[in-house]
Write a protein that holds these residues in place. Structure first.
Motif, PDB file in Angstrom:
ATOM      1  N   THR A 106       0.843  -1.192   0.000  1.00  0.00           N
ATOM      2  CA  THR A 106       0.000   0.000   0.000  1.00  0.00           C
ATOM      3  C   THR A 106       0.882   1.246   0.000  1.00  0.00           C
ATOM      4  O   THR A 106       2.051   1.183   0.425  1.00  0.00           O
ATOM      5  CB  THR A 106      -0.912   0.034   1.235  1.00  0.00           C
ATOM      6  N   PRO A 107       0.349   2.380  -0.453  1.00  0.00           N
ATOM      7  CA  PRO A 107       1.136   3.625  -0.433  1.00  0.00           C
ATOM      8  C   PRO A 107       1.633   3.970   0.970  1.00  0.00           C
ATOM      9  O   PRO A 107       2.758   4.443   1.134  1.00  0.00           O
ATOM     10  CB  PRO A 107       0.146   4.672  -0.956  1.00  0.00           C
ATOM     11  N   GLU A 108       0.802   3.714   1.977  1.00  0.00           N
ATOM     12  CA  GLU A 108       1.195   4.019   3.351  1.00  0.00           C
ATOM     13  C   GLU A 108       2.378   3.151   3.794  1.00  0.00           C
ATOM     14  O   GLU A 108       3.341   3.648   4.378  1.00  0.00           O
ATOM     15  CB  GLU A 108       0.018   3.801   4.295  1.00  0.00           C
ATOM     16  N   PHE A 110       4.490   1.669   1.800  1.00  0.00           N
ATOM     17  CA  PHE A 110       5.657   2.015   0.988  1.00  0.00           C
ATOM     18  C   PHE A 110       6.345   3.260   1.550  1.00  0.00           C
ATOM     19  O   PHE A 110       7.583   3.344   1.575  1.00  0.00           O
ATOM     20  CB  PHE A 110       5.248   2.259  -0.461  1.00  0.00           C
ATOM     21  N   GLU A 111       5.557   4.211   2.031  1.00  0.00           N
ATOM     22  CA  GLU A 111       6.125   5.421   2.627  1.00  0.00           C
ATOM     23  C   GLU A 111       6.921   5.067   3.889  1.00  0.00           C
ATOM     24  O   GLU A 111       8.012   5.598   4.117  1.00  0.00           O
ATOM     25  CB  GLU A 111       5.008   6.402   2.972  1.00  0.00           C
ATOM     26  N   GLN A 114      10.180   3.441   2.841  1.00  0.00           N
ATOM     27  CA  GLN A 114      11.156   4.429   2.407  1.00  0.00           C
ATOM     28  C   GLN A 114      11.765   5.162   3.597  1.00  0.00           C
ATOM     29  O   GLN A 114      12.962   5.457   3.619  1.00  0.00           O
ATOM     30  CB  GLN A 114      10.510   5.431   1.443  1.00  0.00           C
ATOM     31  N   ARG A 165      10.401  -3.635  -8.570  1.00  0.00           N
ATOM     32  CA  ARG A 165       9.293  -2.693  -8.741  1.00  0.00           C
ATOM     33  C   ARG A 165       9.541  -1.788  -9.948  1.00  0.00           C
ATOM     34  O   ARG A 165       8.592  -1.399 -10.643  1.00  0.00           O
ATOM     35  CB  ARG A 165       9.140  -1.865  -7.467  1.00  0.00           C
TER      36      ARG A 165
END
Length: 292
Positions: A106-108, A110-111, A114, A165
């Motif tokens: 999910t974007p969350e 992945f953040e 990172q 990715r």
């Protein structure tokens, strides 16, 4: 104001610990209160050192780190553990967070992935730079060198997943080969199985993602290589690729098939956990069949 506050609390036992934790976590004035790590690994003197011994300050920082973890603030915990000099506990935290978000979906997530990769990279650049041995010495003294090895492995696995990715399949596969996690020949199977069992639990729990992504990279390389050869030479005249080039391509395709077959066997022997939408072994077996 913080200094005056600490003066009032200097002899009040357990209450001191609770209030110092609160002061650290609410103000985020870690440098002012606890200093910074020096090139030799020591911590510079700061406000807390005016009222407590260095050993006591270290203990207070560890307590605050544990409180931060319970409060869902692992980033604060990591910074406090660095200042406390408890590098074993720090590596356990960073390894756990890196592994948790290794295959962020999910974007969350992945953040967060990172964030932890950047934090880990910064820690590596500052505290594991050439000539700085205090972290390794501390881990060695505590019998925790394996935590450092796990950290290095997870950092490489983050790069591997990034390459997958970004569809950098060749780079991803070369990196995976260099990590020596997967068998290249039948004779390596036992060694790689033993190596897997020796991995930290945080890596073993997510290893099915590693195996599946490795097979996906292998499948993409197989497809690209096959397309570059234009398939078999029809009638000896339909392809512009000379016979030597075609033989080289066929050889590489055979190597990919062999590695895929070994990977399927490896996954079966590992008894990997299932993924949300299907068993890992079934999924990589299907990818291998696509290469036949």
């Amino acid at each position: 104001a913080a200094l005056k506050y600490l003066v009032l609390l200097s002899d009040k036992g357990k209450f001191v610990k609770e209030q110092v934790q609160r002061l650290l976590l609410e103000t985020h004035q870690f440098t002012t209160l606890a200093g910074t790590i020096q090139p030799d690994g020591s911590r510079s003197l700061a406000a807390l050192d005016a009222y407590f011994s260095k050993k006591r300050v270290s203990a207070l920082l560890v307590d605050a780190a544990h409180h931060a973890m319970r409060a869902g603030k692992p980033a604060d915990a990591a910074e406090l553990l660095v200042l406390s000099g408890r590098f074993g506990a720090l590596f356990e935290l960073m390894n756990r967070e890196l592994a948790s978000y290794l295959n962020a979906a999910t974007p969350e997530d992945f953040e967060k992935r990172q964030f932890w990769f950047r934090a880990a990279s910064q820690f590596h650049a500052i505290h594991l730079a050439t000539g700085r041995t205090y972290v390794q010495t501390a881990l060695d003294d505590d019998g925790n060198l394996s935590l450092g090895n796990t950290f290095q492995l997870l950092m490489n696995l983050v790069v591997f997943f990034d390459r997958c990715r970004e569809q950098q399949w060749e780079g991803a596969w070369v990196l995976m080969d260099n990590l020596q996690l997967l068998p290249k020949t039948e004779s390596e199977m036992t060694v790689r199985l033993e190596a897997f069992r020796a991995l930290d639990n945080c890596v073993r729990r997510v290893f099915h993602h590693v195996v599946l992504s490795a097979m996906e990279a292998l499948c993409h390389l197989f497809r690209t290589t096959k397309q570059s050869g234009g398939g078999a030479v029809a009638g000896g005249a339909a392809s512009n690729i000379n016979l030597n080039q075609q033989n080289a391509i066929d050889q590489r395709l055979d190597e990919f098939r062999t590695r895929a077959r070994l990977l399927v066997t490896f996954a079966r022997l590992l008894n990997l956990p299932s993924l949300g939408d299907g068993d890992t072994y079934v999924r990589i077996s299907q990818l291998e069949k696509n290469m036949m």
